[in-house]
Design an enzyme around this catalytic site. Structure first.
Site, PDB file in Angstrom:
ATOM      1  N   LYS A 190      73.684  37.583  20.210  1.00 59.29           N
ATOM      2  CA  LYS A 190      74.635  37.509  21.331  1.00 59.29           C
ATOM      3  C   LYS A 190      73.955  37.407  22.709  1.00 59.29           C
ATOM      4  CE  LYS A 190      78.834  38.120  20.894  1.00 59.29           C
ATOM      5  NZ  LYS A 190      79.712  37.110  20.322  1.00 59.29           N
ATOM      6  N   CYS A 381      32.827  43.152  41.986  1.00 64.24           N
ATOM      7  CA  CYS A 381      33.325  43.278  43.365  1.00 64.24           C
ATOM      8  C   CYS A 381      33.302  44.742  43.821  1.00 64.24           C
ATOM      9  CB  CYS A 381      34.701  42.630  43.472  1.00 64.24           C
ATOM     10  SG  CYS A 381      35.005  42.023  45.135  1.00 64.24           S
ATOM     11  N   HIS A 506      34.033  37.307  40.856  1.00 64.50           N
ATOM     12  CA  HIS A 506      34.872  37.669  39.705  1.00 64.50           C
ATOM     13  C   HIS A 506      34.640  36.703  38.539  1.00 64.50           C
ATOM     14  CE1 HIS A 506      37.442  40.700  41.713  1.00 64.50           C
ATOM     15  NE2 HIS A 506      37.114  40.012  42.788  1.00 64.50           N
ATOM     16  N   GLU A 508      35.340  37.029  35.555  1.00 58.96           N
ATOM     17  CA  GLU A 508      36.414  37.074  34.543  1.00 58.96           C
ATOM     18  C   GLU A 508      37.354  35.874  34.644  1.00 58.96           C
ATOM     19  OE1 GLU A 508      36.094  39.123  37.129  1.00 58.96           O
ATOM     20  OE2 GLU A 508      37.995  39.831  37.938  1.00 58.96           O
TER      21      GLU A 508
HETATM   22  N1  GLN Z   1      38.017  45.996  48.556  1.00 60.66           N
HETATM   23  C1  GLN Z   1      36.783  45.296  48.466  1.00 60.66           C
HETATM   24  C2  GLN Z   1      36.650  44.196  49.520  1.00 60.66           C
HETATM   25  O1  GLN Z   1      37.589  43.827  50.129  1.00 60.66           O
HETATM   26  C3  GLN Z   1      36.591  44.744  47.072  1.00 60.66           C
HETATM   27  C4  GLN Z   1      37.567  43.678  46.707  1.00 60.66           C
HETATM   28  C5  GLN Z   1      37.612  43.412  45.231  1.00 60.66           C
HETATM   29  O2  GLN Z   1      37.183  44.236  44.440  1.00 60.66           O
HETATM   30  N2  GLN Z   1      38.199  42.301  44.846  1.00 60.66           N
HETATM   31  O3  GLN Z   1      35.586  43.662  49.718  1.00 60.66           O
END
Ligand code: GLN
Length: 534
Positions: A190, A381, A506, A508
């Protein structure tokens, strides 16, 4: 000519529209088509960059520096492509563009309205993305659920798109949920009937209905849905919960999704089912159950795993490549002291990115633990910042910290980038997107990448403070990656540690199930070695 597959959702949110879209894309890509993807987010924010991860999950950063929805990550991983930032359309972007045009005088004399001005703008944005790479097929996923007020202009624009592009060139897929009522002992159709009716009230008839369910539904159920929703039986697709998201293209292919789309959009494909064999191999490697490698992600948004989705996927890809099963454990960094029993159970520690001071001391404690106990540790980061801060504290810079957390520091080993000091608006103003990074000879980074120059995506405002370079290097920190002008430190390592690597970027975002990122492959390998020696 580009064909469009439009994906809407009904009944409830979070039923996996993103994975459904990405899986359709994977099937078509396996048959040799060039597939692009667009995510429409009907919220008013211009992008997702300023949204709290609890609201929205991870912010996925494109190579060209757009902060976007995490579904773009699914598309990139399933389609093995890099999508441009304009692949994420928001209400904010649409309205901002229309209002700017109005101010310029583009609509002189006209009363600017949702129809046609907003809907035209939406269609223009979709077509522009489709043209960028001359895609054969573009997937357009509309976020939210049909019936949401915010979605209305988009549904109207998509309805118009079908008329303008022609029936053979646009296909609508509606993704719904078939709940199982335990007390009644049956599945219920439904809600799907109602949400299809809701969709029809906007003038859109779905061509295909993807029914998400906990367990498989039988053919009679499918017949009922086909009958009540006026959709052909072979276009009622069931995707019961899968043990891995990477299995969904295979499940959908078994339901002959490729064949139906091929006929409906007249794609003239050779729909040989073995085309997905290569993908099947990936699924098999990711489903391996042993040996087990336990990786702890030390973060503060752990209540919502989606906040770290690309990292989690990249860890799994690294596991697949090493033929081990990765068990990802989320460890809360926002505590007075980390649980030592939990830490000692880990084979590897990953400190992800993040913003703000909350939870930072837990991250520093994890770095300390990894150094003391020779546990492989990977910082991304803010994770890299944590490594530098804790290392500095350990070698005598008492109170070392990042200027992100205090203005009054004796040892600001992480500091704001010069160009960031002039920035007034918070949105979209960090160092964003892909940048080159030079790797230093005879470092772990160089041997892992086996390249001189790499390209990785960034999202940060703060960075390693060069005022402390000499002192920290003398104390044993290795700087193994730099921006091409040698100014920004991009990667740090540690002497005499089995695996200690922090990167400003990053990685990832660049990992794929069929092409795991080298840093994740190496980190999992080191963690596996550590698990054997524990
Ligand atoms: N806060 C941190 C910066 O602005 C790390 C940013 C993050 O981990 N993407 O540099």
């Amino acid at each position: 000519m580009t064909k469009f597959i439009i994906i809407t959702g009904g009944v409830v949110s979070s039923i996996g529209k993103g994975i459904t879209s990405a899986s359709i894309g994977r099937i078509l890509r396996s048959h040799g088509l060039k597939v692009g993807a667009i995510k429409i987010d009907p919220y008013l924010n211009w992008d997702s960059g300023t949204l709290n991860p609890y609201q929205h999950g991870e912010v996925f950063v494109t190579y060209d520096g757009m902060e976007t929805d995490l579904d773009l990550g699914h598309y990139e991983r399933f389609l093995d492509v890099e999508l441009p930032g304009i692949s994420n359309i928001t209400t904010g972007k649409v309205y901002k563009s229309v209002i700017e045009k109005e101010r310029k005088g583009d609509f002189l004399g006209a009363c600017v309205q949702i129809i046609p001005h907003i809907t035209d703008e939406i269609k223009e944005m979709i077509r522009k993305t489709a043209k960028i790479e001359d895609f054969d097929v573009v997937l357009v996923e509309l976020g939210g659920t049909v019936g949401d007020i915010e979605s209305q202009p988009f549904l109207e624009a998509l309805r118009q798109l079908r008329n303008e592009e022609g029936h053979d060139n646009v296909l609508f897929v509606h993704v719904t949920h078939i709940p199982y009522l335990k007390a009644a002992g049956e599945f219920k159709t439904k809600p799907t009937q109602h949400s299809t009716k809701e969709l029809r009230s906007t003038g859109v008839n779905p061509d295909m209905i993807v029914c998400r369910s906990e367990k498989p539904i039988d053919n009679n159920m499918k017949k009922k849905i086909a009958h009540f929703c006026d959709v052909p039986l072979d276009a009622i697709i069931n995707t019961p919960d899968a043990s891995s998201i990477y299995e969904v293209p295979i499940l959908m292919d078994k339901e002959r999704v490729g064949e139906y789309i091929n006929n409906r959009l007249k794609l003239n494909l050779d729909t040989d089912p073995s085309k997905l064999d290569a993908w099947g191999k990936i699924v098999k490697s990711l489903k391996k159950q042993d040996p087990l490698v336990k990786i702890g992600i030390i973060g503060k948004y752990i209540e919502l795993e989606d906040a770290y989705i690309s990292i989690k996927e990249a860890l799994l890809h690294g596991g697949g490549e090493n033929e081990v099963k990765v068990d990802v454990v989320f460890v809360n960094s926002d505590v007075d002291s980390l649980n030592k029993e939990v830490l000692s159970d880990l084979d590897g520690i990953l400190i992800p990115g993040g913003f703000g001071e909350r939870g930072i001391e837990g991250k520093l404690e994890a770095v300390d633990y990894a150094i003391e106990n020779n546990v492989p540790i990977f910082g991304i980061c803010l994770g890299m910042h944590s490594m530098v801060i804790q290392f500095a504290r350990r070698v005598g810079l008492i109170g070392a910290n990042s200027s992100e957390f205090s203005d009054d520091l004796e040892y600001p080993v992480i500091d704001m980038m010069e160009e960031q000091k002039r920035v007034k608006n918070i949105g979209g103003s960090m160092r964003l997107g892909s940048y080159d990074c030079k790797l230093v000879d005879e470092t772990m980074a160089k041997s892992i990448y086996n390249q001189d120059l790499i390209k990785e995506r960034h999202r940060h405002r703060y960075e390693f403070n060069n005022d402390f370079k000499e002192q920290l290097v003398e104390s044993g920190l290795i700087l193994s990656g730099f921006s091409p002008d040698d100014f920004l430190v991009e990667i740090v390592e540690l002497k005499d540690h089995p695996w200690f690597l922090g990167c400003q970027f990053h990685p990832e975002f660049n990992s794929r199930p069929n092409n795991a990122h080298p840093l994740f492959v190496s980190f999992i390998k080191a963690s596996y070695e550590h698990s054997k020696n524990k």
